[in-house]
Design a protein around this motif. Sequence first.
Motif, PDB file in Angstrom:
ATOM      1  N   MET A   1       0.852  -1.198   0.000  1.00 37.86           N
ATOM      2  CA  MET A   1       0.000   0.000   0.000  1.00 37.86           C
ATOM      3  C   MET A   1       0.880   1.238   0.000  1.00 37.86           C
ATOM      4  O   MET A   1       1.857   1.325   0.733  1.00 37.86           O
ATOM      5  N   ILE A   2       0.513   2.194  -0.802  1.00 40.62           N
ATOM      6  CA  ILE A   2       1.271   3.430  -0.872  1.00 40.62           C
ATOM      7  C   ILE A   2       1.172   4.172   0.450  1.00 40.62           C
ATOM      8  O   ILE A   2       0.186   4.068   1.172  1.00 40.62           O
ATOM      9  N   GLY A   3       2.223   4.907   0.787  1.00 37.61           N
ATOM     10  CA  GLY A   3       2.247   5.623   2.059  1.00 37.61           C
ATOM     11  C   GLY A   3       1.473   6.917   1.959  1.00 37.61           C
ATOM     12  O   GLY A   3       1.992   7.942   1.537  1.00 37.61           O
ATOM     13  N   LEU A   4       0.212   6.893   2.331  1.00 33.32           N
ATOM     14  CA  LEU A   4      -0.653   8.054   2.190  1.00 33.32           C
ATOM     15  C   LEU A   4      -0.483   9.007   3.357  1.00 33.32           C
ATOM     16  O   LEU A   4      -0.212   8.604   4.476  1.00 33.32           O
ATOM     17  N   VAL A   5      -0.673  10.280   3.083  1.00 33.81           N
ATOM     18  CA  VAL A   5      -0.711  11.282   4.145  1.00 33.81           C
ATOM     19  C   VAL A   5      -2.117  11.810   4.228  1.00 33.81           C
ATOM     20  O   VAL A   5      -2.727  12.182   3.240  1.00 33.81           O
ATOM     21  N   GLU A 168      -3.990  19.512  -8.386  1.00 35.09           N
ATOM     22  CA  GLU A 168      -3.899  20.627  -9.329  1.00 35.09           C
ATOM     23  C   GLU A 168      -4.598  21.865  -8.804  1.00 35.09           C
ATOM     24  O   GLU A 168      -4.333  22.982  -9.260  1.00 35.09           O
ATOM     25  N   ALA A 169      -5.489  21.672  -7.827  1.00 36.96           N
ATOM     26  CA  ALA A 169      -6.115  22.822  -7.168  1.00 36.96           C
ATOM     27  C   ALA A 169      -5.200  23.411  -6.094  1.00 36.96           C
ATOM     28  O   ALA A 169      -5.521  24.439  -5.497  1.00 36.96           O
ATOM     29  N   GLY A 170      -4.062  22.751  -5.856  1.00 36.36           N
ATOM     30  CA  GLY A 170      -3.080  23.286  -4.923  1.00 36.36           C
ATOM     31  C   GLY A 170      -3.204  22.818  -3.497  1.00 36.36           C
ATOM     32  O   GLY A 170      -2.621  23.421  -2.590  1.00 36.36           O
ATOM     33  N   LEU A 171      -3.919  21.715  -3.249  1.00 36.65           N
ATOM     34  CA  LEU A 171      -4.032  21.178  -1.899  1.00 36.65           C
ATOM     35  C   LEU A 171      -2.742  20.417  -1.577  1.00 36.65           C
ATOM     36  O   LEU A 171      -2.453  19.398  -2.203  1.00 36.65           O
ATOM     37  N   PRO A 172      -1.953  20.880  -0.612  1.00 30.70           N
ATOM     38  CA  PRO A 172      -0.615  20.318  -0.419  1.00 30.70           C
ATOM     39  C   PRO A 172      -0.571  18.812  -0.175  1.00 30.70           C
ATOM     40  O   PRO A 172       0.269  18.119  -0.757  1.00 30.70           O
ATOM     41  N   MET A 173      -1.446  18.296   0.685  1.00 28.70           N
ATOM     42  CA  MET A 173      -1.382  16.862   0.951  1.00 28.70           C
ATOM     43  C   MET A 173      -1.821  16.045  -0.252  1.00 28.70           C
ATOM     44  O   MET A 173      -1.337  14.935  -0.470  1.00 28.70           O
ATOM     45  N   ALA A 174      -2.715  16.596  -1.054  1.00 26.12           N
ATOM     46  CA  ALA A 174      -3.083  15.925  -2.294  1.00 26.12           C
ATOM     47  C   ALA A 174      -1.906  15.933  -3.263  1.00 26.12           C
ATOM     48  O   ALA A 174      -1.665  14.949  -3.976  1.00 26.12           O
ATOM     49  N   GLU A 175      -1.160  17.019  -3.284  1.00 31.68           N
ATOM     50  CA  GLU A 175       0.022  17.088  -4.148  1.00 31.68           C
ATOM     51  C   GLU A 175       1.017  15.995  -3.777  1.00 31.68           C
ATOM     52  O   GLU A 175       1.558  15.306  -4.646  1.00 31.68           O
ATOM     53  N   PHE A 176       1.263  15.841  -2.476  1.00 28.42           N
ATOM     54  CA  PHE A 176       2.208  14.814  -2.045  1.00 28.42           C
ATOM     55  C   PHE A 176       1.707  13.420  -2.401  1.00 28.42           C
ATOM     56  O   PHE A 176       2.445  12.595  -2.944  1.00 28.42           O
ATOM     57  N   ASN A 177       0.443  13.137  -2.105  1.00 26.50           N
ATOM     58  CA  ASN A 177      -0.087  11.813  -2.389  1.00 26.50           C
ATOM     59  C   ASN A 177      -0.157  11.535  -3.890  1.00 26.50           C
ATOM     60  O   ASN A 177       0.104  10.420  -4.340  1.00 26.50           O
ATOM     61  N   LEU A 181       1.477   8.533  -6.158  1.00 28.53           N
ATOM     62  CA  LEU A 181       0.716   7.723  -7.109  1.00 28.53           C
ATOM     63  C   LEU A 181       1.398   7.707  -8.469  1.00 28.53           C
ATOM     64  O   LEU A 181       1.407   6.683  -9.157  1.00 28.53           O
ATOM     65  N   LEU A 182       1.951   8.834  -8.867  1.00 26.33           N
ATOM     66  CA  LEU A 182       2.666   8.896 -10.146  1.00 26.33           C
ATOM     67  C   LEU A 182       3.853   7.945 -10.155  1.00 26.33           C
ATOM     68  O   LEU A 182       4.095   7.229 -11.125  1.00 26.33           O
ATOM     69  N   VAL A 183       4.600   7.937  -9.060  1.00 25.67           N
ATOM     70  CA  VAL A 183       5.776   7.084  -8.983  1.00 25.67           C
ATOM     71  C   VAL A 183       5.383   5.619  -8.897  1.00 25.67           C
ATOM     72  O   VAL A 183       6.010   4.757  -9.511  1.00 25.67           O
ATOM     73  N   GLU A 184       4.317   5.346  -8.148  1.00 24.34           N
ATOM     74  CA  GLU A 184       3.846   3.961  -8.034  1.00 24.34           C
ATOM     75  C   GLU A 184       3.400   3.436  -9.389  1.00 24.34           C
ATOM     76  O   GLU A 184       3.656   2.277  -9.738  1.00 24.34           O
ATOM     77  N   ALA A 185       2.744   4.298 -10.180  1.00 22.75           N
ATOM     78  CA  ALA A 185       2.249   3.872 -11.485  1.00 22.75           C
ATOM     79  C   ALA A 185       3.377   3.668 -12.489  1.00 22.75           C
ATOM     80  O   ALA A 185       3.275   2.837 -13.390  1.00 22.75           O
ATOM     81  N   ALA A 207       5.801  17.844   5.847  1.00 24.17           N
ATOM     82  CA  ALA A 207       7.094  17.273   6.223  1.00 24.17           C
ATOM     83  C   ALA A 207       7.429  16.031   5.411  1.00 24.17           C
ATOM     84  O   ALA A 207       8.588  15.796   5.059  1.00 24.17           O
ATOM     85  N   ASP A 208       6.431  15.202   5.109  1.00 20.20           N
ATOM     86  CA  ASP A 208       6.658  14.014   4.285  1.00 20.20           C
ATOM     87  C   ASP A 208       7.241  14.396   2.930  1.00 20.20           C
ATOM     88  O   ASP A 208       8.134  13.734   2.412  1.00 20.20           O
ATOM     89  N   ALA A 209       6.702  15.465   2.350  1.00 19.85           N
ATOM     90  CA  ALA A 209       7.177  15.910   1.042  1.00 19.85           C
ATOM     91  C   ALA A 209       8.576  16.509   1.148  1.00 19.85           C
ATOM     92  O   ALA A 209       9.403  16.339   0.240  1.00 19.85           O
ATOM     93  N   GLN A 210       8.850  17.212   2.225  1.00 19.62           N
ATOM     94  CA  GLN A 210      10.189  17.756   2.430  1.00 19.62           C
ATOM     95  C   GLN A 210      11.214  16.623   2.502  1.00 19.62           C
ATOM     96  O   GLN A 210      12.292  16.708   1.906  1.00 19.62           O
ATOM     97  N   TYR A 211      10.861  15.572   3.232  1.00 12.65           N
ATOM     98  CA  TYR A 211      11.771  14.438   3.339  1.00 12.65           C
ATOM     99  C   TYR A 211      11.913  13.733   1.994  1.00 12.65           C
ATOM    100  O   TYR A 211      13.012  13.332   1.596  1.00 12.65           O
ATOM    101  N   ALA A 212      10.816  13.590   1.268  1.00 16.43           N
ATOM    102  CA  ALA A 212      10.868  12.955  -0.050  1.00 16.43           C
ATOM    103  C   ALA A 212      11.781  13.738  -0.987  1.00 16.43           C
ATOM    104  O   ALA A 212      12.609  13.168  -1.707  1.00 16.43           O
ATOM    105  N   LEU A 213      11.630  15.054  -0.971  1.00 15.45           N
ATOM    106  CA  LEU A 213      12.448  15.889  -1.852  1.00 15.45           C
ATOM    107  C   LEU A 213      13.925  15.786  -1.469  1.00 15.45           C
ATOM    108  O   LEU A 213      14.810  15.755  -2.343  1.00 15.45           O
ATOM    109  N   ALA A 214      14.190  15.698  -0.176  1.00 16.45           N
ATOM    110  CA  ALA A 214      15.580  15.518   0.270  1.00 16.45           C
ATOM    111  C   ALA A 214      16.164  14.221  -0.274  1.00 16.45           C
ATOM    112  O   ALA A 214      17.313  14.181  -0.715  1.00 16.45           O
ATOM    113  N   GLN A 215      15.365  13.160  -0.254  1.00 15.11           N
ATOM    114  CA  GLN A 215      15.833  11.884  -0.791  1.00 15.11           C
ATOM    115  C   GLN A 215      16.130  12.002  -2.280  1.00 15.11           C
ATOM    116  O   GLN A 215      17.152  11.490  -2.771  1.00 15.11           O
TER     117      GLN A 215
END
Length: 344
Positions: A1-5, A168-177, A181-185, A207-215
Amino acid sequence: MIGLVRPPTRLVLAVCAFGLAFDLAGLPALAQTAPTPGEARDDGPTLPIPELRTGDGALGAPEAAARDVPPSDVAYAAFQRGYYLTALDLAKPLANLGDPAAQTLLGEIYERGLAVPQNPEEAARWYKSAAEAGFPEAQFRYALMLLEGIAVTRDAEKAREMMKKAAEAGLPMAEFNYAQLLVEASPASGFQEAVSYFRSAAEAGIADAQYALAQLYSVGQGVEKDEVEARRWLRSAALARFDIAEIEYGIWLINGRGGPARMDEGFRFLLRAARKGNAIAANRVAHLFKDGLGTTPDVAEAAKWAIIAKRIGNSDPVLDDFFRGLDPDQQKAALEAANRFRPS
């Protein structure tokens, strides 16, 4: 399962599920001497960590009326002040008239069981209605339910469509999730498309996205490798108390990776994670106390943290030998100190 926020009300911190997350046991070792900083620039400013907006603040009904605040915002104000039944009563007639903000509020009340029994089916009904009306937060929440098959038939394609709209409406947690999904696909090519969504969510303080970007910057996946930039994003995630980022950033500071070595600051980040009960951080802190890196050498503290680390799953032959070399009184004192430890 993908790691959802999920929304802040029930946030589930998630290490990215796209295969870049570090095996904690394999985090880099601590340097034994301070490295040369070189030409790397210093860390940048910390980004703010805002909460996701779910209303316009705790306005009372009279003030709201005086300011011509939309009726749904009055319901949100009651919700934010903890008056859940009042919020329910205010939102229901609006939701029945098709107000998507009120429908989303009802969805959250029923999903979380606030002053009413939990009712995921009712939550899904209201989220779906608001999502189909184009309300981004409802699209995000309904997408989560579709992905997990909660109270609805699991539908990954529909979930992805809804998540994309919310992103695309700019909701940050949706952007991260959606980035995940893009990477999983498409693990081979999804990173390049996902980077912009990770970045936008990171800049919004997720914070999840900050850590992802760091990786991504640390390994050059989807972006050009840049350890200075990776360290900057690690810092933001660590300051947001993202456990894995605290550990990794602490080690980067001690080793001088991506910027100047700052052993004392690295020690503080690792100690903070260790105090929460993280086995890897406890192990590293034991070594730091033992070797006097970033802190004053302290045999008693080193022994205590060595015991704690071992008890919570991180055995270390070096620390075992260190402990065996202590005299019986030191061992006893360390055991007593470890017994008093409670994660905070």
